[in-house]
Design a protein around this motif. Structure first.
Motif, PDB file in Angstrom:
ATOM      1  N   LYS A   1       0.850  -4.807   2.399  1.00 45.19           N
ATOM      2  CA  LYS A   1      -0.587  -4.900   2.685  1.00 45.19           C
ATOM      3  C   LYS A   1      -0.805  -6.002   3.714  1.00 45.19           C
ATOM      4  CE  LYS A   1      -4.926  -4.870   0.141  1.00 45.19           C
ATOM      5  NZ  LYS A   1      -5.276  -3.482   0.420  1.00 45.19           N
TER       6      LYS A   1
ATOM      7  N   GLN B   1      -2.846 -10.384   2.178  1.00 42.38           N
ATOM      8  CA  GLN B   1      -2.388 -10.582   0.807  1.00 42.38           C
ATOM      9  C   GLN B   1      -3.437 -11.370   0.008  1.00 42.38           C
ATOM     10  OE1 GLN B   1       0.755  -9.523  -0.620  1.00 42.38           O
ATOM     11  NE2 GLN B   1       0.637  -8.264   1.200  1.00 42.38           N
TER      12      GLN B   1
ATOM     13  N   ASP C   1       0.853  -1.187   0.000  1.00 43.46           N
ATOM     14  CA  ASP C   1       0.000   0.000   0.000  1.00 43.46           C
ATOM     15  C   ASP C   1       0.886   1.233   0.000  1.00 43.46           C
ATOM     16  OD1 ASP C   1      -2.421  -1.371   0.091  1.00 43.46           O
ATOM     17  OD2 ASP C   1      -2.538  -1.325   2.275  1.00 43.46           O
TER      18      ASP C   1
ATOM     19  N   SER D   1       0.602   5.137   0.521  1.00 36.34           N
ATOM     20  CA  SER D   1      -0.354   6.063   1.132  1.00 36.34           C
ATOM     21  C   SER D   1       0.181   7.485   1.135  1.00 36.34           C
ATOM     22  CB  SER D   1      -0.645   5.651   2.581  1.00 36.34           C
ATOM     23  OG  SER D   1      -1.170   4.343   2.632  1.00 36.34           O
TER      24      SER D   1
ATOM     25  N   SER E   1      -2.222   0.187  -4.581  1.00 40.25           N
ATOM     26  CA  SER E   1      -1.874  -1.087  -3.950  1.00 40.25           C
ATOM     27  C   SER E   1      -1.344  -2.061  -5.002  1.00 40.25           C
ATOM     28  CB  SER E   1      -3.083  -1.687  -3.227  1.00 40.25           C
ATOM     29  OG  SER E   1      -3.491  -0.879  -2.161  1.00 40.25           O
TER      30      SER E   1
ATOM     31  N   VAL F   1      -4.642   5.300   1.387  1.00 40.49           N
ATOM     32  CA  VAL F   1      -4.030   4.456   0.366  1.00 40.49           C
ATOM     33  C   VAL F   1      -4.414   4.976  -1.018  1.00 40.49           C
ATOM     34  CG1 VAL F   1      -3.896   2.125  -0.600  1.00 40.49           C
ATOM     35  CG2 VAL F   1      -4.027   2.438   1.890  1.00 40.49           C
TER      36      VAL F   1
END
Length: 128
Positions: free
Chosen positions: A123, A126, A71, A73, A81, A78
């Protein structure tokens, strides 16, 4: 008390070995942020160039996490991704895709102003 310290340290080592420990997000220092035309797709894209120190840390991060979804951000939200298919070694990333009209420009301006916090982390869940 000493056995409690050993228990905590042992538990932390087991979690790290199993990949269960949650790593802190990696903060990135961005040297420049600009909206450009992506040569490959023809779409508008956000180009982020990192400072040399951030580029090295990001390269190490991507080397360690190839195959995982991460991710990216901005100020805790976010914005992308992607799955890392190979290490990113040049200190530069391009974000393109489904962004609302003007969103890339707003992100570029906010990051360029210097107050935005840009982070990347693996992340938590997954996808298969």
């Amino acid at each position: 008390m000493n056995s409690l310290v050993r228990l905590i340290a042992g538990t932390a080592m087991v979690l790290l070995a199993c990949g269960l420990a949650v790593a802190e997000p990696l903060a990135l220092a961005i040297a420049t942020a600009a909206v450009v035309s992506d040569q490959a797709s023809g779409q508008r894209a956000l180009n982020l160039k990192m400072t040399p120190d951030s580029a090295k840390a990001f390269a190490d991060f991507t080397k360690a996490n190839v195959g995982k979804v991460v991710d990216l951000s901005v100020d805790g939200v976010v914005v992308a991704s992607p799955r890392l298919v190979e290490p990113i070694l040049g200190g530069e990333v391009m974000l393109s895709g489904s962004f609302a009209p003007g969103e890339l420009q707003r992100l570029a301006e906010r990051i360029s102003a210097g107050g935005a916090k840009v982070t990347v982390e693996v992340k938590a869940e997954q996808p298969l």
